[in-house]
Motif scaffolding. Structure first.
Motif, PDB file in Angstrom:
ATOM      1  N   PHE A   1      43.104 148.002  41.059  1.00  0.00           N
ATOM      2  CA  PHE A   1      44.547 147.795  40.899  1.00  0.00           C
ATOM      3  C   PHE A   1      45.320 148.670  41.880  1.00  0.00           C
ATOM      4  O   PHE A   1      46.267 148.204  42.541  1.00  0.00           O
ATOM      5  N   ASP A   2      44.923 149.930  41.980  1.00  0.00           N
ATOM      6  CA  ASP A   2      45.600 150.842  42.904  1.00  0.00           C
ATOM      7  C   ASP A   2      45.426 150.383  44.352  1.00  0.00           C
ATOM      8  O   ASP A   2      46.371 150.443  45.152  1.00  0.00           O
ATOM      9  N   PHE A   3      44.200 149.929  44.696  1.00  0.00           N
ATOM     10  CA  PHE A   3      43.949 149.456  46.052  1.00  0.00           C
ATOM     11  C   PHE A   3      44.820 148.249  46.373  1.00  0.00           C
ATOM     12  O   PHE A   3      45.461 148.186  47.431  1.00  0.00           O
ATOM     13  N   ALA A   4      44.871 147.283  45.444  1.00  0.00           N
ATOM     14  CA  ALA A   4      45.666 146.081  45.671  1.00  0.00           C
ATOM     15  C   ALA A   4      47.154 146.412  45.763  1.00  0.00           C
ATOM     16  O   ALA A   4      47.875 145.879  46.612  1.00  0.00           O
ATOM     17  N   THR A   5      47.625 147.320  44.900  1.00  0.00           N
ATOM     18  CA  THR A   5      49.033 147.722  44.924  1.00  0.00           C
ATOM     19  C   THR A   5      49.372 148.415  46.241  1.00  0.00           C
ATOM     20  O   THR A   5      50.427 148.154  46.845  1.00  0.00           O
ATOM     21  N   ASN A   6      48.483 149.291  46.692  1.00  0.00           N
ATOM     22  CA  ASN A   6      48.717 149.985  47.966  1.00  0.00           C
ATOM     23  C   ASN A   6      48.718 149.004  49.135  1.00  0.00           C
ATOM     24  O   ASN A   6      49.482 149.183  50.097  1.00  0.00           O
ATOM     25  N   GLN A   7      47.856 147.978  49.057  1.00  0.00           N
ATOM     26  CA  GLN A   7      47.830 146.964  50.120  1.00  0.00           C
ATOM     27  C   GLN A   7      49.149 146.201  50.166  1.00  0.00           C
ATOM     28  O   GLN A   7      49.679 145.926  51.254  1.00  0.00           O
ATOM     29  N   VAL A   8      49.677 145.865  48.988  1.00  0.00           N
ATOM     30  CA  VAL A   8      50.963 145.172  48.940  1.00  0.00           C
ATOM     31  C   VAL A   8      52.046 146.032  49.585  1.00  0.00           C
ATOM     32  O   VAL A   8      52.826 145.560  50.421  1.00  0.00           O
ATOM     33  N   ALA A   9      52.090 147.315  49.203  1.00  0.00           N
ATOM     34  CA  ALA A   9      53.105 148.212  49.751  1.00  0.00           C
ATOM     35  C   ALA A   9      52.931 148.390  51.254  1.00  0.00           C
ATOM     36  O   ALA A   9      53.917 148.364  52.021  1.00  0.00           O
TER      37      ALA A   9
END
Length: 334
Positions: A198-206
């Motif tokens: 989740f953190d990886f995907a969120t960071n990718q979005v940002a």
């Protein structure tokens, strides 16, 4: 089919959003949708919000999937393959990396230094900025599913053919030595928890938002201007579908520019709306995303001139042919 059409219109084309923006423009801003300025404001607000919503959802989804395929696992998957299968897999791996051309080059370097065949890494380099899940959904939201699917297929074909030609040409000697001899750490990938993913995907979005939001605003702004201010006769005279050279001009114009598919799609949408051939608009979009000048400058640092020229020549010729084919068979998609 009726249910699918409704879902497509509401979830992808976001007709509900278009209606809300129309209320904003007419009732709050006091602008008529029948005027150029009112239609331009609507086009800009609607497309920006729609693209950002789709980007957030799609990049998060793709990044979650990508968390299962770190570079080392990708290298192991591709390492045991050869020929067409390897190039096709490399092209398909590019579709799950929602990166622009510049962001794809570090991965290209990593894969090459890991010992993957040069043709495979170039198949990845071509497909990564050109074809991904987000681009498919955005194309479907702006045009339709048949165009989106056809675009993906021709993009993959170009990536596979390009990688195959480079592989057959034995161009490894034109890769800079520091790339081929870079140390590679073979560290087992730790199992990621759901929170880690989740953190990886969120960071990718940002991260991707930080890199593309300016180009989205610029692209939508140009699209709004073309759609409502530039005379249709002028656009048609320059890039009309009847001109055989329009595809070549659109391809060459796109090369010096730097943007990704999210910023160029609104421009392609506006061009088609002005009577420009579908293939011409897509050729411009593909050229901008696959052959941006900054990415070519970066690539020149890791490969020598003969290989760089071969790569550019393959992609330009491929985009030109794809544009001609889309123009010739546009009636099948629209």
């Amino acid at each position: 089919m009726a249910i699918f059409e409704w879902l497509n219109n509401q979830l992808l084309k976001m007709e509900w959003l278009s209606w809300l923006v129309r209320l904003l423009v007419e009732d709050v801003f006091g602008l008529s949708m029948q005027t150029a300025i009112g239609a331009s404001v609507h086009f800009f607000i609607y497309d920006v919000i729609k693209i950002f919503i789709l980007l957030a959802v799609l990049i998060f989804t793709v990044s979650w999937v990508q968390s299962y395929f770190p570079p080392e696992r990708t290298r192991k998957i591709l390492g045991g393959m050869q020929g067409f299968k390897a190039n096709l897999t490399g092209a398909l791996m590019g579709t799950i990396t929602p990166f622009c051309s510049c962001s794809s080059i570090p991965l290209f370097i990593g894969f090459t230094s890991s010992g993957l065949p040069l043709g495979v890494t170039f198949s990845f380099l071509i497909s990564s900025p050109l074809v991904d899940l987000a681009s498919v959904i955005l194309l479907a939201s702006i045009f339709n599913w048949s165009i989106a699917i056809a675009y993906v297929l021709v993009g993959l074909v170009l990536a596979v053919i390009g990688g195959t030609i480079i592989s057959k040409a034995n161009m490894t000697r034109y890769v800079e030595s520091f790339v081929l001899h870079s140390p590679v750490l073979d560290i087992p990938q730790a199992e990621l928890s759901r929170k880690d993913r989740f953190d990886f995907a969120t960071n990718q979005v940002a991260d991707i938002f930080n890199r593309v939001w300016v180009y989205v605003l610029i692209g939508v702004g140009i699209g709004a201007a073309i759609h409502n201010w530039v005379p249709e006769s002028w656009v048609s005279s320059m890039l009309g579908q009847d001109h055989w050279w329009s595809v070549l001009v659109a391809t060459l114009i796109g090369v010096p520019m730097y943007a990704d598919i999210f910023g160029t799609l609104p421009i392609a949408e506006a061009l088609v709306g002005k009577g420009v051939g579908l293939g011409t608009a897509l050729a411009f979009m593909m050229s901008v995303t696959a052959l941006s000048l900054p990415s070519l400058i970066m690539l020149k640092k890791v490969v020598k001139a003969p290989l760089l020229l071969l790569f550019v020549g393959i992609v330009v010729c491929g985009i030109f042919i794809i544009g001609l084919l889309f123009n010739a068979f546009a009636y099948l998609f629209i």
